[in-house]
Design a protein around this motif. Structure first.
Motif, PDB file in Angstrom:
ATOM      1  N   UNK A 242      58.738 -77.438  55.247  1.00  0.00           N
ATOM      2  CA  UNK A 242      59.623 -78.570  55.505  1.00  0.00           C
ATOM      3  C   UNK A 242      58.836 -79.878  55.534  1.00  0.00           C
ATOM      4  N   UNK A 243      58.987 -80.658  54.470  1.00  0.00           N
ATOM      5  CA  UNK A 243      58.400 -81.999  54.406  1.00  0.00           C
ATOM      6  C   UNK A 243      59.490 -83.063  54.273  1.00  0.00           C
ATOM      7  N   UNK A 244      60.653 -82.801  54.798  1.00  0.00           N
ATOM      8  CA  UNK A 244      61.788 -83.709  54.623  1.00  0.00           C
ATOM      9  C   UNK A 244      61.571 -85.056  55.307  1.00  0.00           C
TER      10      UNK A 244
ATOM     11  N   UNK B 176      63.575 -82.777  50.848  1.00  0.00           N
ATOM     12  CA  UNK B 176      64.464 -83.921  50.646  1.00  0.00           C
ATOM     13  C   UNK B 176      63.865 -85.211  51.183  1.00  0.00           C
ATOM     14  N   UNK B 177      64.285 -86.336  50.585  1.00  0.00           N
ATOM     15  CA  UNK B 177      63.952 -87.648  51.137  1.00  0.00           C
ATOM     16  C   UNK B 177      62.511 -88.058  50.967  1.00  0.00           C
ATOM     17  N   UNK B 178      61.980 -87.875  49.759  1.00  0.00           N
ATOM     18  CA  UNK B 178      60.628 -88.330  49.442  1.00  0.00           C
ATOM     19  C   UNK B 178      60.643 -89.034  48.091  1.00  0.00           C
ATOM     20  N   UNK B 179      59.504 -89.107  47.441  1.00  0.00           N
ATOM     21  CA  UNK B 179      59.427 -89.675  46.095  1.00  0.00           C
ATOM     22  C   UNK B 179      58.776 -88.680  45.137  1.00  0.00           C
TER      23      UNK B 179
ATOM     24  N   UNK C 286      50.268 -92.873  60.997  1.00  0.00           N
ATOM     25  CA  UNK C 286      50.620 -92.868  62.424  1.00  0.00           C
ATOM     26  C   UNK C 286      49.817 -91.828  63.225  1.00  0.00           C
ATOM     27  N   UNK C 287      48.857 -91.211  62.591  1.00  0.00           N
ATOM     28  CA  UNK C 287      47.956 -90.251  63.249  1.00  0.00           C
ATOM     29  C   UNK C 287      48.692 -89.068  63.876  1.00  0.00           C
ATOM     30  N   UNK C 288      49.784 -88.670  63.245  1.00  0.00           N
ATOM     31  CA  UNK C 288      50.512 -87.519  63.775  1.00  0.00           C
ATOM     32  C   UNK C 288      49.742 -86.211  63.634  1.00  0.00           C
TER      33      UNK C 288
ATOM     34  N   UNK D 161      56.892 -80.507  58.822  1.00  0.00           N
ATOM     35  CA  UNK D 161      56.296 -81.827  58.605  1.00  0.00           C
ATOM     36  C   UNK D 161      57.351 -82.911  58.414  1.00  0.00           C
ATOM     37  N   UNK D 162      58.547 -82.665  58.845  1.00  0.00           N
ATOM     38  CA  UNK D 162      59.620 -83.613  58.587  1.00  0.00           C
ATOM     39  C   UNK D 162      59.467 -84.884  59.421  1.00  0.00           C
ATOM     40  N   UNK D 163      59.774 -86.016  58.762  1.00  0.00           N
ATOM     41  CA  UNK D 163      59.886 -87.309  59.435  1.00  0.00           C
ATOM     42  C   UNK D 163      58.617 -87.700  60.205  1.00  0.00           C
TER      43      UNK D 163
END
Length: 232
Positions: free
Chosen positions: A151-153, A178-181, A91-93, A128-130
């Motif tokens: 924070x990579x949640x 949280x919430x990754x693989x 998404x080019x964030x 870096x969340x979401x």
């Protein structure tokens, strides 16, 4: 004239070092009397010194600019670039991570300190969340020695293991993944974070047992590790 040439063009070498000390008309006439072939070795050496000087000045000016306006540690910038290379950003964030200073240019998710006693800014948080990021977490995260929040949640598709190098960030207070693989066992090095307050790795694919080193996390108040495959 010869003196000006010595300073401006850096005419070095034993011959022109003498000219720079003796700038009378006689020495100028000596230079004029030399053939192009005789002048050539000095001009080549002069050119080499000029290139080296310009390179040094460019590095110096960059450091001065950074110290006045932004981050002063090239290692932190290099670490961010390495982190970016390991990630995919559909998404080019993170498109603004390619130019300018991370602190002054307000790179997405990069939060910096106020100027420190060393006169520089430093990276304090990675938010870096979401952001719908994929890819892996780079070991260069461990080079961000002033980080308090990582924070990579909720990116959902970040894979691979949690880098053991994160254990080098002694200032870290919040490790939020949280919430990754993310998969694999938790590294023993993660138990040596003396200021850690919150450790969240729930909703991943973590396996293995908890490292014995976790007994050292005496400041930590929140462990969120549900929805993994932790054993033992």
């Amino acid at each position: 004239m010869i003196l000006d040439a010595c300073f401006v063009n850096d005419f070095g070498g034993c011959f022109f070092e003498l000219l720079c000390l003796k700038v009378g008309k006689a020495t100028e006439e000596m230079w004029k009397s030399m053939s192009d072939a005789e002048k050539a070795p000095y001009e080549v050496k002069s050119g080499q010194r000029k290139v080296k000087y310009e390179k040094q000045m460019k590095a110096y000016n960059k450091k001065q600019e950074n110290s006045a306006n932004g981050i002063g540690d090239d290692h932190e910038v290099d670490a961010l670039q390495a982190i970016r290379r390991k990630l995919k950003d559909p998404r080019k964030n993170l498109r603004n991570w390619r130019k300018g200073d991370p602190c002054v240019s307000n790179w997405t998710g990069v939060i910096c300190t106020m100027p420190q006693p060393d006169g520089f800014l430093h990276i304090q948080e990675l938010r870096m969340l979401n952001l719908n990021l994929t890819g892996k977490l780079a070991p260069e995260l461990g080079q961000l020695s002033n980080l308090t929040v990582l924070n990579f949640m909720w990116n959902h598709n970040i894979t691979g293991s949690i880098p053991k190098e994160i254990g080098n960030i002694k200032s870290l207070k919040f490790l939020l993944l949280s919430g990754n693989q993310l998969s694999g066992p938790l590294a023993d090095e993660l138990g040596f974070l003396p200021n850690l307050l919150m450790f969240q790795v729930d909703l991943n694919q973590i396996t293995g047992s908890l490292p014995k080193s976790f007994v050292n996390l005496i400041s930590c108040r929140h462990f969120h590790m549900n929805n993994n495959s932790i054993s033992g």
